[in-house]
Design a protein around this motif. Structure first.
Motif, short mmCIF file in Angstrom:
data_model
loop_
_atom_site.label_atom_id
_atom_site.label_comp_id
_atom_site.label_asym_id
_atom_site.label_seq_id
_atom_site.Cartn_x
_atom_site.Cartn_y
_atom_site.Cartn_z
N VAL A 306 0.83 -1.19 0.00
CA VAL A 306 0.00 0.00 0.00
C VAL A 306 0.87 1.25 0.00
CG1 VAL A 306 -1.79 1.31 1.21
CG2 VAL A 306 -1.89 -1.19 1.16
N ILE A 307 1.95 1.24 0.78
CA ILE A 307 2.86 2.39 0.79
C ILE A 307 3.49 2.58 -0.59
CG2 ILE A 307 5.10 3.20 1.64
CD1 ILE A 307 2.88 3.83 3.55
N GLN A 308 3.81 1.48 -1.26
CA GLN A 308 4.37 1.59 -2.61
C GLN A 308 3.35 2.22 -3.55
OE1 GLN A 308 7.55 1.07 -3.65
NE2 GLN A 308 6.76 2.00 -5.52
N GLU A 309 2.09 1.84 -3.41
CA GLU A 309 1.03 2.44 -4.22
C GLU A 309 0.88 3.93 -3.90
OE1 GLU A 309 -3.72 1.65 -5.28
OE2 GLU A 309 -2.61 0.26 -3.97
N TYR A 310 0.99 4.26 -2.63
CA TYR A 310 0.92 5.66 -2.21
C TYR A 310 2.04 6.47 -2.86
CZ TYR A 310 0.75 9.73 0.92
OH TYR A 310 0.66 11.01 1.42
N LYS A 311 3.25 5.92 -2.85
CA LYS A 311 4.40 6.61 -3.45
C LYS A 311 4.20 6.80 -4.96
CE LYS A 311 8.50 5.19 -2.18
NZ LYS A 311 9.61 4.30 -1.75
N THR A 312 3.63 5.79 -5.60
CA THR A 312 3.37 5.88 -7.04
C THR A 312 2.37 6.99 -7.35
OG1 THR A 312 3.82 3.52 -7.32
CG2 THR A 312 2.56 4.60 -9.06
N LEU A 313 1.39 7.17 -6.46
CA LEU A 313 0.36 8.17 -6.66
C LEU A 313 0.81 9.58 -6.24
CD1 LEU A 313 -2.68 6.10 -5.33
CD2 LEU A 313 -2.33 6.84 -7.70
N SER A 314 1.89 9.67 -5.49
CA SER A 314 2.37 10.96 -5.01
C SER A 314 2.99 11.76 -6.15
CB SER A 314 3.42 10.76 -3.91
OG SER A 314 4.05 11.98 -3.58
N PHE A 315 2.73 13.08 -6.17
CA PHE A 315 3.31 13.90 -7.22
C PHE A 315 4.38 14.86 -6.70
CE2 PHE A 315 -0.45 16.39 -5.87
CZ PHE A 315 0.11 17.63 -5.63
N ILE A 316 4.80 14.73 -5.43
CA ILE A 316 5.78 15.68 -4.92
C ILE A 316 7.20 15.10 -4.83
CG2 ILE A 316 4.00 16.88 -3.61
CD1 ILE A 316 5.33 15.75 -1.08
#
Length: 372
Positions: A306-316
């Protein structure tokens, strides 16, 4: 499940254009035909467009009405694992988070001495509160979250896991992933995340998440998380007003329709709209149910993925940011580059001199307006 909820679920899931007789509905619900007529009448009074008669059959023409039955029906159908969770919809409320904390304060102890959920705890764990409008919607640090009627979804999920809450930031990050999943599934578009709790689409913030908790003062354990999610469906410049309208957006502008499920998506993450293509109809009840269900589901999934998915979705990540150690204060502001997000959902930034810091709280902002 009530007869109204069961009928609504059956009509929603039935083949498009297919009439269902009162006799068939009575058989499937295990009640009399008179009870079916009474339940259908009640649904019509709540705003559901159900055509037909007892003898001719029933058809749900339109169901974009935000009611407890509508949300529960969509929720139970999409997430049978959590079927039966307490769900309540309010036409107007001060704040869904405040209401959740009212419930929790009224129920007494959530857990027994050995850590198991009490009967009250079982009722309120996984409970969902949805509002058509909030009069005192709140964001982080007591900010106001504008919550006008009929243009957004405002909901709270109560989460009381075994052992209590150990990392509120991770729950917020996981919930952000859940919101992105729900939007992509229903609308076929891909929003992005600004650490730690903001969802962006077309360069504007469309959703905020506020995670709060209830603490057992005897044990010091945060027993339950109260996860508040506010999503703008329509961009409402009139309601937002002033400077807020420059940064707050919605899934789509008023009168704009999104491509139906199965439509192609451009490389920029926008839905393609071939000439003459029909618009997909997603009700607010379906959206609220999907967000709530995805939130409960993601919280039980492996943290690493889930954290990996979060990082993928992050734009900063990789961008220069301003770090505000004190939210809404001119003190403690410094510039840095966002370089990573760790397994606890903390943001790692690099200072101009090469040193790195790990942020578990605070806020970051981008001076550039060209958000992904």
């Amino acid at each position: 499940m009530s007869t109204k909820s069961t009928i609504l679920q059956i009509l929603t899931s039935s083949k498009k254009g297919a009439l269902l007789s009162g006799e068939e509905l009575a058989s499937r619900c295990g009640v009399s035909r008179a009870a079916i007529w009474k339940a259908v009448k009640a649904l019509r009074e709540e705003g559901f467009e159900i055509t037909g008669t007892t003898n001719g059959g029933y058809l749900l023409e339109s169901g974009d009405v935000l009611t407890t039955e509508a949300v529960a029906s969509a929720f139970n159908a999409a997430f049978p694992r959590f079927a039966g969770a307490r769900i309540e919809v309010f036409k107007e409320i001060d704040s869904t988070n405040i209401q959740a904390k009212r419930w929790l304060s009224e129920c007494g102890s959530l857990r027994t001495a050995d850590g198991q959920l009490t009967e009250a705890g079982k009722i309120y764990n996984n409970a969902v509160i949805v509002a058509e409008k909030q009069t005192a919607g709140r964001g982080r640090s007591g900010r106001t979250f504008v919550s006008p009627a009929r243009t957004g979804i405002y909901l709270t999920v109560i989460y009381a896991p075994q052992g209590g809450i150990t990392n509120p930031a991770k729950i917020t990050a996981f919930s952000a992933v859940a919101v992105c999943r729900a939007i992509k599934k229903l609308y076929g578009i891909q929003p992005s995340i600004k650490w730690i709790n903001d969802i962006f689409y077309k360069g504007k913030k469309i959703c905020g998440i506020l995670t709060e908790g209830t603490t057992n003062f005897e044990t010091g354990v945060i027993e339950a998380a109260v996860i508040g999610i506010g999503l703008n469906i329509e961009e409402n410049a009139e309601a937002f007003g002033g400077e807020l309208s420059k940064v707050a957006g919605g899934l789509f502008a008023r009168d704009e329709k999104l491509q139906p499920e199965g439509g192609s998506i451009t490389k920029e993450g926008e839905p393609s709209r071939p000439k003459g293509s029909p618009a997909r109809s997603v009700t607010r009840a379906q959206l609220a149910a999907q967000i709530a269900g995805e939130t409960l589901q993601v919280l039980s999934q492996p943290a690493e993925s889930v954290i990996q998915e979060y990082k993928t979705l992050s734009f900063i990540i990789g961008r220069q940011v301003e770090v505000h150690t004190l939210i809404d204060s001119s003190q403690g502001i410094y510039k840095a580059t966002a370089v990573d997000i760790d397994q606890n959902a903390a943001l790692i930034v690099q200072l101009p001199d090469g040193r790195k810091k790990t942020l578990i709280s605070g806020e970051v902002s981008l001076k550039s307006e060209s958000f992904v």
